[in-house]
Design a protein around this motif. Structure first.
Motif, PDB file in Angstrom:
ATOM      1  N   VAL A 229      -5.193   8.347   0.957  1.00 12.70           N
ATOM      2  CA  VAL A 229      -4.736   7.169   0.212  1.00 12.70           C
ATOM      3  C   VAL A 229      -5.475   5.923   0.698  1.00 12.70           C
ATOM      4  CG1 VAL A 229      -2.773   5.590  -0.084  1.00 12.70           C
ATOM      5  CG2 VAL A 229      -2.467   8.047  -0.432  1.00 12.70           C
ATOM      6  N   GLY A 230      -5.612   5.794   2.014  1.00  7.82           N
ATOM      7  CA  GLY A 230      -6.328   4.641   2.543  1.00  7.82           C
ATOM      8  C   GLY A 230      -7.794   4.647   2.168  1.00  7.82           C
ATOM      9  N   ARG A 231      -8.436   5.806   2.233  1.00  2.15           N
ATOM     10  CA  ARG A 231      -9.865   5.885   1.915  1.00  2.15           C
ATOM     11  C   ARG A 231     -10.133   5.741   0.427  1.00  2.15           C
ATOM     12  NH1 ARG A 231     -13.203  10.508   1.335  1.00  2.15           N
ATOM     13  NH2 ARG A 231     -11.708  11.879   2.381  1.00  2.15           N
ATOM     14  N   TYR A 232      -9.348   6.468  -0.386  1.00  2.00           N
ATOM     15  CA  TYR A 232      -9.564   6.397  -1.823  1.00  2.00           C
ATOM     16  C   TYR A 232      -9.283   5.004  -2.379  1.00  2.00           C
ATOM     17  CZ  TYR A 232      -9.800  11.544  -2.156  1.00  2.00           C
ATOM     18  OH  TYR A 232     -10.160  12.866  -2.044  1.00  2.00           O
ATOM     19  N   GLY A 233      -8.346   4.309  -1.759  1.00  2.00           N
ATOM     20  CA  GLY A 233      -7.989   2.980  -2.248  1.00  2.00           C
ATOM     21  C   GLY A 233      -9.106   1.964  -2.117  1.00  2.00           C
ATOM     22  N   LYS A 234     -10.092   2.264  -1.308  1.00  2.00           N
ATOM     23  CA  LYS A 234     -11.219   1.346  -1.126  1.00  2.00           C
ATOM     24  C   LYS A 234     -12.306   1.552  -2.181  1.00  2.00           C
ATOM     25  CE  LYS A 234     -10.458   1.267   3.876  1.00  2.00           C
ATOM     26  NZ  LYS A 234     -11.013   1.635   5.208  1.00  2.00           N
ATOM     27  N   ALA A 235     -12.195   2.628  -2.964  1.00  2.00           N
ATOM     28  CA  ALA A 235     -13.203   2.918  -3.984  1.00  2.00           C
ATOM     29  C   ALA A 235     -12.829   2.248  -5.305  1.00  2.00           C
ATOM     30  CB  ALA A 235     -13.332   4.422  -4.172  1.00  2.00           C
ATOM     31  N   ASP A 236     -13.746   2.252  -6.244  1.00  2.00           N
ATOM     32  CA  ASP A 236     -13.536   1.618  -7.541  1.00  2.00           C
ATOM     33  C   ASP A 236     -13.052   2.604  -8.589  1.00  2.00           C
ATOM     34  OD1 ASP A 236     -14.369  -0.868  -6.577  1.00  2.00           O
ATOM     35  OD2 ASP A 236     -16.476  -0.400  -6.965  1.00  2.00           O
ATOM     36  N   THR A 355      -1.443  -0.835   1.432  1.00  2.00           N
ATOM     37  CA  THR A 355      -2.800  -0.917   0.890  1.00  2.00           C
ATOM     38  C   THR A 355      -2.838  -1.530  -0.512  1.00  2.00           C
ATOM     39  OG1 THR A 355      -2.607   1.364   0.056  1.00  2.00           O
ATOM     40  CG2 THR A 355      -3.585   1.054   2.258  1.00  2.00           C
ATOM     41  N   GLY A 356      -1.698  -1.999  -1.010  1.00  2.41           N
ATOM     42  CA  GLY A 356      -1.656  -2.645  -2.315  1.00  2.41           C
ATOM     43  C   GLY A 356      -1.749  -1.699  -3.493  1.00  2.41           C
ATOM     44  N   GLN A 357      -1.436  -0.412  -3.293  1.00  7.90           N
ATOM     45  CA  GLN A 357      -1.584   0.577  -4.363  1.00  7.90           C
ATOM     46  C   GLN A 357      -0.257   1.045  -4.958  1.00  7.90           C
ATOM     47  OE1 GLN A 357      -4.881   3.591  -3.529  1.00  7.90           O
ATOM     48  NE2 GLN A 357      -4.470   2.869  -1.447  1.00  7.90           N
ATOM     49  N   TYR A 358       0.847   0.623  -4.368  1.00  2.74           N
ATOM     50  CA  TYR A 358       2.159   1.123  -4.767  1.00  2.74           C
ATOM     51  C   TYR A 358       2.452   0.859  -6.237  1.00  2.74           C
ATOM     52  CZ  TYR A 358       7.277   1.773  -4.426  1.00  2.74           C
ATOM     53  OH  TYR A 358       8.571   2.185  -4.592  1.00  2.74           O
ATOM     54  N   GLU A 359       2.165  -0.326  -6.708  1.00  3.87           N
ATOM     55  CA  GLU A 359       2.482  -0.702  -8.085  1.00  3.87           C
ATOM     56  C   GLU A 359       1.497  -0.110  -9.094  1.00  3.87           C
ATOM     57  OE1 GLU A 359       5.198  -2.122  -8.865  1.00  3.87           O
ATOM     58  OE2 GLU A 359       5.821  -2.546  -6.809  1.00  3.87           O
ATOM     59  N   HIS A 360       0.460   0.525  -8.596  1.00  2.35           N
ATOM     60  CA  HIS A 360      -0.561   1.092  -9.478  1.00  2.35           C
ATOM     61  C   HIS A 360      -0.622   2.614  -9.386  1.00  2.35           C
ATOM     62  CE1 HIS A 360      -1.815  -3.058  -9.799  1.00  2.35           C
ATOM     63  NE2 HIS A 360      -1.981  -3.113  -8.494  1.00  2.35           N
ATOM     64  N   THR A 361       0.420   3.203  -8.834  1.00  6.63           N
ATOM     65  CA  THR A 361       0.417   4.641  -8.607  1.00  6.63           C
ATOM     66  C   THR A 361       1.617   5.305  -9.273  1.00  6.63           C
ATOM     67  OG1 THR A 361      -0.703   4.358  -6.475  1.00  6.63           O
ATOM     68  CG2 THR A 361       0.422   6.456  -6.853  1.00  6.63           C
ATOM     69  N   VAL A 362       1.355   6.316 -10.072  1.00  4.89           N
ATOM     70  CA  VAL A 362       2.419   7.153 -10.623  1.00  4.89           C
ATOM     71  C   VAL A 362       2.753   8.207  -9.566  1.00  4.89           C
ATOM     72  CG1 VAL A 362       3.045   8.847 -12.385  1.00  4.89           C
ATOM     73  CG2 VAL A 362       1.750   6.797 -13.016  1.00  4.89           C
ATOM     74  N   VAL A 363       4.023   8.295  -9.200  1.00  5.09           N
ATOM     75  CA  VAL A 363       4.476   9.249  -8.192  1.00  5.09           C
ATOM     76  C   VAL A 363       5.372  10.274  -8.873  1.00  5.09           C
ATOM     77  CG1 VAL A 363       5.665   9.572  -6.005  1.00  5.09           C
ATOM     78  CG2 VAL A 363       4.383   7.458  -6.423  1.00  5.09           C
ATOM     79  N   VAL A 364       5.037  11.537  -8.702  1.00  2.92           N
ATOM     80  CA  VAL A 364       5.802  12.656  -9.263  1.00  2.92           C
ATOM     81  C   VAL A 364       6.291  13.514  -8.113  1.00  2.92           C
ATOM     82  CG1 VAL A 364       5.729  14.681 -10.761  1.00  2.92           C
ATOM     83  CG2 VAL A 364       4.357  12.659 -11.332  1.00  2.92           C
ATOM     84  N   PHE A 365       7.580  13.831  -8.104  1.00  2.00           N
ATOM     85  CA  PHE A 365       8.138  14.687  -7.065  1.00  2.00           C
ATOM     86  C   PHE A 365       8.845  15.858  -7.735  1.00  2.00           C
ATOM     87  CE2 PHE A 365      11.005  16.281  -3.878  1.00  2.00           C
ATOM     88  CZ  PHE A 365      10.370  16.067  -2.676  1.00  2.00           C
ATOM     89  N   THR A 366       8.439  17.088  -7.378  1.00  2.00           N
ATOM     90  CA  THR A 366       9.003  18.274  -8.026  1.00  2.00           C
ATOM     91  C   THR A 366       8.900  19.463  -7.077  1.00  2.00           C
ATOM     92  OG1 THR A 366       8.960  19.583 -10.073  1.00  2.00           O
ATOM     93  CG2 THR A 366       6.830  18.934  -9.150  1.00  2.00           C
ATOM     94  N   SER A 367       9.153  20.661  -7.602  1.00  3.63           N
ATOM     95  CA  SER A 367       9.070  21.902  -6.822  1.00  3.63           C
ATOM     96  C   SER A 367       8.419  22.978  -7.671  1.00  3.63           C
ATOM     97  CB  SER A 367      10.471  22.337  -6.390  1.00  3.63           C
ATOM     98  OG  SER A 367      10.446  23.589  -5.711  1.00  3.63           O
ATOM     99  N   ASP A 368       7.909  24.025  -7.007  1.00  6.03           N
ATOM    100  CA  ASP A 368       7.260  25.103  -7.761  1.00  6.03           C
ATOM    101  C   ASP A 368       8.261  26.072  -8.374  1.00  6.03           C
ATOM    102  OD1 ASP A 368       8.052  26.283  -5.382  1.00  6.03           O
ATOM    103  OD2 ASP A 368       6.063  27.021  -4.820  1.00  6.03           O
TER     104      ASP A 368
END
Length: 564
Positions: A229-236, A355-368
């Motif tokens: 999350v930290g590394r990807y957040g620095k990319a465009d 990292t300022g990404q919370y409001e720009h991230t869709v979070v899905v929580f589920t199970s298999d």
């Protein structure tokens, strides 16, 4: 991001009608490995990604988690449920780890991807993973990562794509690959353990075998996700991370407080397998969790009369007191393992915020898949097509997604279509599910069935209509649950009058016309693919969202009355 908000807004109008620094990847699609891992193969940077203004997408898939075990995940409730959507009718069509995960990766029912089990020849070795949700999202401009568990047999069974060992095999489409492997390591190898060893979670990390001996696997997965999350957040470019912790699936090492197996007077062996947990969480739910959820509070039999069930279920004896007590230990240890993962999930959410990404991230929580904990005399387990096994938790939050509850059905293959839709990616070529992005804005009726499937080891098999490898196929509609077995037996439940599936109406004359209709529909949908899986039900079998809400309330009341 603007595209996502626009798509949700548009859905409200139509719902009723119906990079630099992006990480590493292998230079080849796959590589073979000997039983002793070789030196890492050189990697090159991911190719340039196309522009994409979609949201980041984090999907967390736990292992064997029941829908009602969300109560043990306070951070999920805090960061997702409290601001997003809770889906009350979420299902895993083939409720077993390996086929369910293959369905999420491909968007296909298991009768189309042919992964029916975790055993040969239907486990990882049967899976064509050259084109998955990771591939199409990567092609659409996403940085992609899989962290945690993949398919059962990965590392032990050869890759279907390459025909070679899968120990260091990395499929196409993944910027980063940090996945546990199962393998028989030679004597003296520095690598031990594997997927189901919570303290020796050996992984393939971008083509290199890494030992995590001595570290709790949920901590490993959580730390790796936070790093990405930290590394990807620095990319465009946006990112898609599929995080797959093992909790609460049973796994080693064995612990002194594990409940032992029990053999009844008739010789029936009850196995009580549990997940390993870190010491700090042990006992956390002892005061609040007083019995397993599928065990009756008054001590009466969980299901006294099972003469309506197929023969293989009729052979299962009632539980006795010692089994109920041991099942309570299973439920508590599962809750503890989930809570240990939930702590890591909270840290991931705080990293998104930092990292300022919370409001720009869709979070899905589920199970298999779900899991039995006493219902229908099933001490533990899954695969069988009843609600405790089929039903899974699902909560979704993110930009443009309102807070509330949805009663429209969503299955594993629908979730895949939804992720692809959110990312603005091209649909998978053989996608069976349909996106629920329109449901974010407004609920919709249950107008398309969920096709249920499974491979059970039955004593006899003679009925036609079943592809080789499947022994159960059925339909779940808004009102009815209809299952057929390769033995020629079947089950039919009217969930409006019997939400706990205690009395099958398969041979009830009063339901003869319903059975005829559902048999005809079963023949229509059982081997469906693509558009045929999304064909609407006849109007009389469509259930409105209002009636679905009433049904969920009825289910809760029935559960409270029956189990206490």
């Amino acid at each position: 991001m603007r595209r996502l908000a626009a798509s949700i807004a548009a859905a409200a109008l139509v719902v009723t009608a119906c990079s630099s620094g992006a990480g590493d990847r292998p230079t080849e699609r796959a590589r073979a490995a000997s039983s002793v891992p070789q030196a890492p193969t050189p990697f090159v940077a991911t190719r340039d990604l196309r522009p994409n203004d979609g949201p980041n997408i984090l999907v967390v898939t736990t292992d064997d988690m029941r829908w009602d075990e969300l109560r043990y995940t306070p951070n999920v409730r805090k960061y997702v449920t409290s601001r997003g959507l809770l889906f009350e009718n979420s299902y895993a069509p083939n409720p077993l780890c390996c086929p369910s995960r293959a369905s999420f990766l491909t968007g296909m029912y298991s009768h189309n991807h042919h992964v029916y089990s975790h055993e040969k020849p239907y486990g990882f070795g049967a899976f064509d993973d050259h084109l998955t949700v990771g591939t199409v999202l990567n092609q659409a401009g996403y940085q992609t990562a899989l962290v945690g568990k993949y398919l059962n047999g990965y590392g032990r069974q050869p890759s279907l794509v390459t025909g070679a060992s899968s120990v260091t095999y990395v499929p196409d489409g993944w910027t980063d690959w940090k996945v546990s492997i199962e393998h028989t390591w030679p004597k003296g190898s520095p690598y031990v353990g594997g997927t189901y060893d919570y303290t020796s979670f050996t992984q393939n990390v971008n083509g290199r075998v890494v030992s995590n001996r001595g570290r709790y696997s949920s901590d490993v997965v959580g730390e790796q996700v936070r790093s990405l999350v930290g590394r990807y957040g620095k990319a465009d470019h946006p990112w898609f991370i599929w995080a797959t912790p093992v909790a609460p699936h049973f796994g080693g090492p064995g612990e002194p407080d594990d409940p032992p197996n029990y053999r009844t007077a008739s010789g029936y062996l009850s196995r009580f397998q549990t997940p390993a947990r870190p010491g700090w969480v042990k006992g956390r739910f002892d005061s609040s969790l007083r019995r397993a959820p599928g065990v009756r509070a008054d001590g009466r039999p969980e299901e006294k009369d099972i003469s309506d069930k197929p023969e293989f279920l009729q052979k299962v004896p009632e539980m006795v007191g010692v089994e109920r007590q041991r099942l309570l230990q299973v439920a508590r240890q599962r809750a503890e393992a989930l809570y240990a993962w939930d702590v890591q999930f909270g840290r991931i959410m705080r990293t998104l915020k930092k990292t300022g990404q919370y409001e720009h991230t869709v979070v899905v929580f589920t199970s298999d898949n779900g899991y039995f904990l006493g219902e229908h005399r099933q001490r533990t387990g899954k695969i069988k097509p009843h609600e405790p096994s089929l039903r899974v938790p699902l909560v979704v939050a993110g930009p443009g997604i309102p807070h509330g509850v949805r009663y429209a059905p969503i299955s594993t293959v629908d979730l895949t279509a939804t992720i692809v839709d959110l990312a603005g990616a091209a649909p998978l070529p053989a996608q069976d599910g349909r996106s629920v992005v329109p449901v974010f804005a407004r609920d919709r009726p249950w107008d398309v069935p969920v096709v249920t499937e499974g491979l059970q080891h039955l004593d006899r098999s003679h009925a036609g209509g079943f592809p080789q490898g499947l022994t159960e196929m059925g339909l779940r509609t808004g009102r009815y649950a209809y299952f057929r077995y390769s033995t020629g037996e079947g089950e039919l439940y009217d969930l409006f009058t019997d939400p706990l599936e205690l009395r099958s109406r398969y041979d009830d004359p009063a339901y003869a016309s319903v059975r005829r209709d559902l048999t005809r529909l079963w023949k229509q949908y059982r081997l469906c693919s693509g558009d045929a899986c999304r064909a609407p039900l006849p109007a009389r079998y469509v259930v409105s969202d209002a009636d679905l809400a009433a049904q969920v309330a009825k289910d809760r009341r029935a559960r409270a009355r029956y189990y206490g």
